[in-house]
Scaffold this active site. Structure first.
Site, PDB file in Angstrom:
ATOM      1  N   GLU A 122       0.823  -1.207   0.000  1.00 32.54           N
ATOM      2  CA  GLU A 122       0.000   0.000   0.000  1.00 32.54           C
ATOM      3  C   GLU A 122       0.858   1.259   0.000  1.00 32.54           C
ATOM      4  O   GLU A 122       0.549   2.239  -0.692  1.00 32.54           O
ATOM      5  CB  GLU A 122      -0.958  -0.008   1.188  1.00 32.54           C
ATOM      6  N   HIS A 158     -10.266   1.609   0.470  1.00 35.43           N
ATOM      7  CA  HIS A 158     -10.671   0.744   1.579  1.00 35.43           C
ATOM      8  C   HIS A 158     -12.180   0.534   1.641  1.00 35.43           C
ATOM      9  O   HIS A 158     -12.662  -0.222   2.493  1.00 35.43           O
ATOM     10  CB  HIS A 158     -10.167   1.324   2.908  1.00 35.43           C
TER      11      HIS A 158
END
Length: 317
Positions: A165, A198
């Site tokens: 990420e 997310h």
């Protein structure tokens, strides 16, 4: 068409020393959006009825996100080639992958983050069943780390997710956004891609009916807010240090700690002491934020070369 494309790329390349024009900004934003979609989409290339925490699902997703992460530098290189933007330093330097000042970059941001979590850390120590000596003995034991590395959830939360990420959403996206937005706005804009990414957890929560629809969406909004704020912090760390290792370690630490258990602290028999350290940690964090991320500790800040000096003074110095 060839002439028009050449003129367009030449126009974008002319912005190599400062804020980008609309063409560069459009390409940069779309490139970041596609990269974010590619990262999230890679999680769903595997069809399965198993929940996300099942070891088989985790292993499959490791494969897909690692492929996307390894291709993300190529995506950044393609952006540079298409726009003709003069980035100056090498791509690896821009992505924060270099050895200059790496010890400070690995230690100081992590210590700063631990200061912010001073209250939760004190709370954890108070509730820990072992004494400090036993805890350190367990932490240093090889068997402890063997068990951790064999645990797929631990590997996902502490290693693979932070590494991939931060590589995708910080190391590759920020160099594309900074020429368009400038450093300050890039710090705020980049985490929006991270936060939206997310939201995919909503799909799985709804699929396995893990709560009410309203509760799931409220949880998603909270997670978006929390991850966006965290993204601002790690983007700030990335730009101030010029390294990706600091954001990766901070990300891993925050995944381990989770959101502070304020409710448990309120019910704790020593809540006054705990909240004193909560407050002390927040105060010390803001006092140390700029001193502990002083760019002089970390060597050359390659990403600061992507914008005009007068627009990067407050962040890069």
């Amino acid at each position: 068409l060839a002439c028009a494309g050449s003129v367009g790329m030449s126009t974008m390349a002319d912005h190599g020393g400062g804020a980008g024009g609309p063409e560069l900004c459009s390409v940069s934003v779309v490139s970041c959006l596609l990269l974010a979609c590619g990262y999230v989409g890679s999680l769903y290339v595997w069809r399965s009825q198993l929940p996300r925490d099942h070891p088989t699902v985790i292993k499959r997703r490791f494969t897909s996100v690692l492929i996307v992460s390894m291709l993300s530098p190529l995506w950044l290189w393609t952006w540079r080639q298409y726009t003709g933007f003069k980035t100056g330093p090498s791509l690896l330097m821009l992505m924060g992958v270099h050895l200059d000042g790496i010890i400070a970059a690995a230690c100081l941001p992590l210590l700063l983050t631990m200061v912010l979590f001073f209250g939760p850390l004190i709370q954890l120590v108070m509730d820990y069943p072992w004494d400090l000596f036993e805890g350190m003995k367990t932490f240093l034991a090889p068997q402890f780390w063997v068990q951790c590395l064999a645990d797929m959830r631990w590997m996902r939360n502490q290693v693979v997710a932070p590494l991939t990420e931060e590589l995708v959403f910080r190391a590759c996206m920020l160099p594309m956004l900074v020429p368009c937005t400038g450093l300050g706005r890039a710090i705020v804009t980049c985490p929006l891609f991270f936060g939206v990414a997310h939201f995919h957890h909503v799909i799985e929560l709804l699929k396995f009916r893990q709560g009410t629809v309203v509760g799931i969406f409220l949880s998603a909004v909270f997670q978006f807010s929390y991850t966006a704020v965290f993204g601002v912090y790690t983007a700030f760390i990335f730009i101030r240090t010029g390294h990706v290792i600091g954001p990766v370690l901070c990300h891993s630490f925050c995944n381990y700690m989770g959101f502070p258990a304020i409710g448990a602290a309120l019910d704790h028999p020593r809540k006054v002491t705990i909240f004193f350290f909560y407050l002390l940690g927040v105060i010390l964090f803001f006092l140390l934020l700029f001193p502990m991320t002083d760019p002089t500790f970390y060597g050359s800040l390659a990403i600061c070369h992507l914008t005009k000096p007068d627009t990067s003074t407050s962040v890069c110095t």
